[in-house]
Design a protein around this motif. Structure first.
Motif, PDB file in Angstrom:
ATOM      1  N   PRO A  18       0.794  -1.235   0.000  1.00 11.60           N
ATOM      2  CA  PRO A  18       0.000   0.000   0.000  1.00 11.60           C
ATOM      3  C   PRO A  18       0.831   1.292   0.000  1.00 11.60           C
ATOM      4  N   ALA A  19       1.933   1.309   0.728  1.00 14.39           N
ATOM      5  CA  ALA A  19       2.764   2.523   0.773  1.00 14.39           C
ATOM      6  C   ALA A  19       3.386   2.805  -0.589  1.00 14.39           C
ATOM      7  N   LYS A  20       3.869   1.764  -1.252  1.00 14.06           N
ATOM      8  CA  LYS A  20       4.466   1.937  -2.586  1.00 14.06           C
ATOM      9  C   LYS A  20       3.394   2.294  -3.606  1.00 14.06           C
ATOM     10  N   ALA A  21       2.242   1.654  -3.517  1.00 16.93           N
ATOM     11  CA  ALA A  21       1.147   1.960  -4.437  1.00 16.93           C
ATOM     12  C   ALA A  21       0.691   3.405  -4.262  1.00 16.93           C
ATOM     13  N   SER A  22       0.646   3.864  -3.016  1.00 14.73           N
ATOM     14  CA  SER A  22       0.238   5.234  -2.732  1.00 14.73           C
ATOM     15  C   SER A  22       1.197   6.235  -3.375  1.00 14.73           C
ATOM     16  N   ALA A  38     -11.319   3.427  -8.142  1.00  9.87           N
ATOM     17  CA  ALA A  38     -12.707   3.014  -8.370  1.00  9.87           C
ATOM     18  C   ALA A  38     -12.795   1.566  -8.844  1.00  9.87           C
ATOM     19  N   ASN A  39     -11.727   1.085  -9.482  1.00  9.12           N
ATOM     20  CA  ASN A  39     -11.720  -0.277 -10.010  1.00  9.12           C
ATOM     21  C   ASN A  39     -11.069  -1.283  -9.069  1.00  9.12           C
ATOM     22  N   MET A  40     -10.664  -0.835  -7.894  1.00  4.77           N
ATOM     23  CA  MET A  40     -10.048  -1.726  -6.909  1.00  4.77           C
ATOM     24  C   MET A  40     -11.087  -2.232  -5.928  1.00  4.77           C
ATOM     25  N   LYS A  41     -10.716  -3.305  -5.234  1.00  2.00           N
ATOM     26  CA  LYS A  41     -11.534  -3.751  -4.108  1.00  2.00           C
ATOM     27  C   LYS A  41     -11.460  -2.644  -3.064  1.00  2.00           C
ATOM     28  N   VAL A  42     -12.548  -2.442  -2.355  1.00  5.24           N
ATOM     29  CA  VAL A  42     -12.632  -1.358  -1.382  1.00  5.24           C
ATOM     30  C   VAL A  42     -11.509  -1.456  -0.350  1.00  5.24           C
ATOM     31  N   LYS A  43     -11.229  -2.649   0.119  1.00  9.67           N
ATOM     32  CA  LYS A  43     -10.194  -2.838   1.144  1.00  9.67           C
ATOM     33  C   LYS A  43      -8.822  -2.395   0.624  1.00  9.67           C
ATOM     34  N   SER A  44      -8.490  -2.747  -0.605  1.00  9.55           N
ATOM     35  CA  SER A  44      -7.197  -2.352  -1.189  1.00  9.55           C
ATOM     36  C   SER A  44      -7.119  -0.845  -1.367  1.00  9.55           C
ATOM     37  N   ALA A  45      -8.192  -0.267  -1.887  1.00  4.75           N
ATOM     38  CA  ALA A  45      -8.223   1.187  -2.094  1.00  4.75           C
ATOM     39  C   ALA A  45      -8.092   1.925  -0.764  1.00  4.75           C
ATOM     40  N   ALA A  46      -8.749   1.413   0.268  1.00  5.74           N
ATOM     41  CA  ALA A  46      -8.688   2.047   1.585  1.00  5.74           C
ATOM     42  C   ALA A  46      -7.273   2.018   2.151  1.00  5.74           C
ATOM     43  N   GLN A  51      -2.369   5.455   3.216  1.00  8.31           N
ATOM     44  CA  GLN A  51      -0.943   5.760   3.090  1.00  8.31           C
ATOM     45  C   GLN A  51      -0.689   7.097   2.379  1.00  8.31           C
ATOM     46  N   SER A  52      -1.736   7.688   1.837  1.00  7.39           N
ATOM     47  CA  SER A  52      -1.604   8.956   1.105  1.00  7.39           C
ATOM     48  C   SER A  52      -1.519  10.129   2.079  1.00  7.39           C
ATOM     49  N   THR A  53      -0.961  11.228   1.581  1.00  5.65           N
ATOM     50  CA  THR A  53      -0.960  12.445   2.393  1.00  5.65           C
ATOM     51  C   THR A  53      -2.404  12.917   2.536  1.00  5.65           C
ATOM     52  N   LYS A  54      -2.654  13.728   3.541  1.00  8.73           N
ATOM     53  CA  LYS A  54      -4.010  14.234   3.768  1.00  8.73           C
ATOM     54  C   LYS A  54      -4.507  14.985   2.541  1.00  8.73           C
ATOM     55  N   GLN A  55      -3.650  15.807   1.952  1.00  7.97           N
ATOM     56  CA  GLN A  55      -4.044  16.595   0.778  1.00  7.97           C
ATOM     57  C   GLN A  55      -4.365  15.685  -0.404  1.00  7.97           C
ATOM     58  N   LYS A  56      -3.500  14.699  -0.657  1.00  8.79           N
ATOM     59  CA  LYS A  56      -3.719  13.807  -1.791  1.00  8.79           C
ATOM     60  C   LYS A  56      -4.986  12.975  -1.582  1.00  8.79           C
ATOM     61  N   ALA A  57      -5.199  12.511  -0.364  1.00  2.00           N
ATOM     62  CA  ALA A  57      -6.404  11.733  -0.070  1.00  2.00           C
ATOM     63  C   ALA A  57      -7.665  12.569  -0.298  1.00  2.00           C
TER      64      ALA A  57
END
Length: 70
Positions: A18-22, A38-46, A51-57
């Motif tokens: 997740p950190a690398k994907a982010s 949108a095309n990922m499983k909800v758990k993976s996307a979450a 792992q994203s910055t607050k702004q990016k999220a």
């Protein structure tokens, strides 16, 4: 064809750490990043969003919400 590619890429990102994907998604075009999530499983996307910055999220959430309405 493009939708299939996005779906395949979403599967790849969903299986990444997740950190690398982010970090990878953060460098993508905002629309593509939202499409991938949108095309990922909800758990993976979450996990990736976590792992994203607050702004990016926030940016991705905004773009993602627009996708759901259209």
């Amino acid at each position: 064809v493009e939708k299939k590619r996005v779906q395949d890429l979403a599967k790849i990102y969903g299986k990444m750490n997740p950190a690398k994907a982010s970090r990878a998604i953060a460098g993508l075009d905002q629309q593509l990043a939202a499409d991938l999530l949108a095309n990922m499983k909800v758990k993976s996307a979450a996990k990736i969003m976590d792992q994203s910055t607050k702004q990016k999220a926030t940016e991705l959430s905004t773009t993602f919400s627009i996708l759901q309405i259209e």
